[in-house]
Design an enzyme around this catalytic site. Structure first.
Site, PDB file in Angstrom:
ATOM      1  N   HIS A 205       0.790  -1.239   0.000  1.00 21.06           N
ATOM      2  CA  HIS A 205       0.000   0.000   0.000  1.00 21.06           C
ATOM      3  C   HIS A 205       0.817   1.281   0.000  1.00 21.06           C
ATOM      4  CE1 HIS A 205       1.016  -0.023   4.239  1.00 21.06           C
ATOM      5  NE2 HIS A 205       0.643   1.230   4.294  1.00 21.06           N
TER       6      HIS A 205
HETATM    7  C1  UD1 Z   1      -2.184   5.532   5.896  1.00 14.86           C
HETATM    8  C2  UD1 Z   1      -0.890   6.051   6.518  1.00 14.86           C
HETATM    9  C3  UD1 Z   1       0.190   4.981   6.384  1.00 14.86           C
HETATM   10  C4  UD1 Z   1      -0.281   3.655   6.925  1.00 14.86           C
HETATM   11  C5  UD1 Z   1      -1.570   3.275   6.223  1.00 14.86           C
HETATM   12  C6  UD1 Z   1      -2.129   1.965   6.707  1.00 14.86           C
HETATM   13  C7  UD1 Z   1      -0.458   8.464   6.397  1.00 14.86           C
HETATM   14  C8  UD1 Z   1       0.301   9.520   5.701  1.00 14.86           C
HETATM   15  N1  UD1 Z   1      -0.404   7.242   5.840  1.00 14.86           N
HETATM   16  O1  UD1 Z   1      -1.961   5.382   4.520  1.00 14.86           O
HETATM   17  O2  UD1 Z   1       1.332   5.394   7.112  1.00 14.86           O
HETATM   18  O3  UD1 Z   1       0.711   2.680   6.694  1.00 14.86           O
HETATM   19  O4  UD1 Z   1      -2.535   4.316   6.486  1.00 14.86           O
HETATM   20  O5  UD1 Z   1      -3.274   1.630   6.002  1.00 14.86           O
HETATM   21  O6  UD1 Z   1      -1.063   8.737   7.409  1.00 14.86           O
HETATM   22  N2  UD1 Z   1      -9.478   4.725   1.951  1.00 14.86           N
HETATM   23  C9  UD1 Z   1     -10.659   4.029   1.956  1.00 14.86           C
HETATM   24  N3  UD1 Z   1     -11.173   3.648   3.159  1.00 14.86           N
HETATM   25  C10 UD1 Z   1     -10.577   3.922   4.343  1.00 14.86           C
HETATM   26  C11 UD1 Z   1      -9.372   4.637   4.318  1.00 14.86           C
HETATM   27  C12 UD1 Z   1      -8.826   5.020   3.132  1.00 14.86           C
HETATM   28  O7  UD1 Z   1     -11.240   3.769   0.909  1.00 14.86           O
HETATM   29  O8  UD1 Z   1     -11.105   3.545   5.395  1.00 14.86           O
HETATM   30  C13 UD1 Z   1      -8.881   5.100   0.657  1.00 14.86           C
HETATM   31  C14 UD1 Z   1      -9.179   6.524   0.268  1.00 14.86           C
HETATM   32  O9  UD1 Z   1      -9.365   6.562  -1.092  1.00 14.86           O
HETATM   33  C15 UD1 Z   1      -7.913   7.270   0.604  1.00 14.86           C
HETATM   34  C16 UD1 Z   1      -6.851   6.200   0.375  1.00 14.86           C
HETATM   35  O10 UD1 Z   1      -7.477   4.965   0.730  1.00 14.86           O
HETATM   36  O11 UD1 Z   1      -7.751   8.393  -0.155  1.00 14.86           O
HETATM   37  C17 UD1 Z   1      -5.614   6.362   1.201  1.00 14.86           C
HETATM   38  O12 UD1 Z   1      -5.935   6.511   2.585  1.00 14.86           O
HETATM   39  P1  UD1 Z   1      -5.000   7.439   3.521  1.00 14.86           P
HETATM   40  O13 UD1 Z   1      -5.481   7.379   4.934  1.00 14.86           O
HETATM   41  O14 UD1 Z   1      -4.818   8.777   2.903  1.00 14.86           O
HETATM   42  O15 UD1 Z   1      -3.594   6.753   3.414  1.00 14.86           O
HETATM   43  P2  UD1 Z   1      -3.159   5.240   3.484  1.00 14.86           P
HETATM   44  O16 UD1 Z   1      -2.583   4.874   2.188  1.00 14.86           O
HETATM   45  O17 UD1 Z   1      -4.226   4.363   4.046  1.00 14.86           O
END
Ligand code: UD1
Length: 369
Positions: A205
């Site tokens: 991821h």
């Molecule tokens: C975040 C953390 C990362 C951690 C990871 C674990 C930061 C900068 N990054 O990254 O360190 O390793 O979480 O998962 O804080 N989304 C969903 N559902 C959710 C959450 C996210 O669909 O419940 C999708 C959304 O489109 C979002 C994307 O995933 O834009 C990324 O989510 P985000 O929280 O921005 O970063 P992660 O890649 O999950």
């Protein structure tokens, strides 16, 4: 003693659960749990509360996704209201996600001390958003609780005074050791028709891996070779699923071709299911931080598809190997493991299931004065 504890994203929940439990052992501590809502899907958030026995949040900020600036700013605005209302004696943050830095910064600006659990880890790669979060959170925190000796060295190098640093062990491992027995009741292996040690487990991821089409393709090519030897189970993170669809790569993973055992793309798993999957895997391929630590304790061979790690103890004493995202290197190292040449490992110092109570004892001793 009122302590506001912050969780936001998936890797925070298993770090927070033992801390809340340890705080509850002191009747004079009032632990409040704030969930920023950085992660919000049930399989990225709520399921973990149930598996870990974590109490429901006292406050949910429901900030959701957004750009880094939007997400961090929204958390700060909402979290400031909580702090002004609650006036805690301490804010406790864990890990390195956007919620970590956002709440630490909000807190110190209001003069409320901050404890950072999992401090001092450094990849020395500032292109990782987490590295920026780590450096900044450590710079402004009053209590820096570290998981490995190298973290102390990193903090000293950044001029952080000795009296703020406490080597306590690893709260994520507290959760792991507490739940291994319970994970045996998960039926995930049976549900996916997997034999113990008969499959590889993959997670992917990191933005540097999945937001870049060529690196995503290199990893998928490697998996195409590995799944000829054994099935590869891949719980797909929402960020990765979106990128696969965007790049038109997702649909390649159809039913296994003749002679192939197949790539099994599944939904993100809850804590207990994932723990059972890890424990019984022949091999784990990942770009996660926490999984490098969990496989170290479980003694399961782990290939980390990154150029660096902020958790060097997993390379020094654990079975972790950095393989980057070069297709040939990933396949070569995977075959070494499958041919019985995995590196043995031992458990790092103080990863003994008691880190959370060490942390709370220190907080009580210091804040009590
Ligand atoms: C975040 C953390 C990362 C951690 C990871 C674990 C930061 C900068 N990054 O990254 O360190 O390793 O979480 O998962 O804080 N989304 C969903 N559902 C959710 C959450 C996210 O669909 O419940 C999708 C959304 O489109 C979002 C994307 O995933 O834009 C990324 O989510 P985000 O929280 O921005 O970063 P992660 O890649 O999950």
């Amino acid at each position: 003693m009122k302590i506001v504890n912050v969780v936001g994203a998936r890797p925070n929940f298993m770090k927070m659960a033992p801390l809340i439990e340890a705080m509850r052992a002191y009747p004079f501590i009032c632990p409040l749990l704030v969930h920023t809502g950085q992660h919000y899907d049930a399989n990225m958030s709520k399921d973990f509360f149930e598996d870990l026995g974590l109490p429901m949040p006292d406050v949910s900020l429901e900030v959701g996704s957004g750009s880094h600036a939007e997400q961090t700013a929204r958390i700060m605005v909402e979290f400031e209201k909580v702090l002004l209302r609650e006036r805690p004696d301490l804010t406790l943050v864990v890990g390195d996600v956007n919620s970590t830095i956002a709440c630490a910064l909000t807190s110190v600006k209001l003069g409320i001390p901050v404890a950072h659990v999992e401090a001092g880890l450094r990849s020395y790669d500032r292109t990782m958003p987490e590295e920026v979060n780590r450096v900044l959170t450590d710079a402004i925190s009053d209590f820096l609780f570290t998981t490995e000796r190298g973290a102390e060295v990193n903090l000293r190098r950044e001029g952080i005074s000795e009296d703020r640093i406490f080597f306590v062990g690893n709260v994520m491992i507290d959760s792991l050791l507490k739940h291994t027995r319970q994970a045996e009741s998960s039926t995930v292996l049976e549900d996916l028709n997997l034999a113990p040690r008969g499959y590889a487990l993959m997670t992917l991821h990191r933005p540097s891996n999945v937001d870049d089409r060529s690196s995503l393709e290199r990893v998928l090519l490697a998996i195409a070779s590995i799944q000829v030897r054994l099935p590869v189970v891949w719980p797909v993170h929402p960020r990765t699923r979106a990128k696969l669809a965007e790049c038109g790569l997702g649909e390649r993973q159809g039913p296994p071709a003749k002679g192939n055992l197949g790539l099994r793309m599944v939904e993100p798993q809850g804590y207990l299911n994932f723990l059972r999957l890890m424990e019984n895997a022949r091999l784990v391929l990942t770009d996660s931080g926490g999984i490098q630590e969990e496989t170290t304790v479980l003694g399961v061979p782990c290939l980390t598809m990154r150029e660096n790690t902020e958790r060097p103890v997993t390379l020094e004493v654990g079975p972790n190997v950095l393989v980057g995202t070069d297709t040939g290197t990933i396949v070569r190292e995977a075959m070494r493991v499958l041919d019985g040449q995995a590196r043995p490992g031992t458990r790092p110092e103080l990863w003994d299931g008691k880190a959370a109570s060490r942390i709370v004892d220190i907080l009580v001793a210091r804040l009590g004065n």
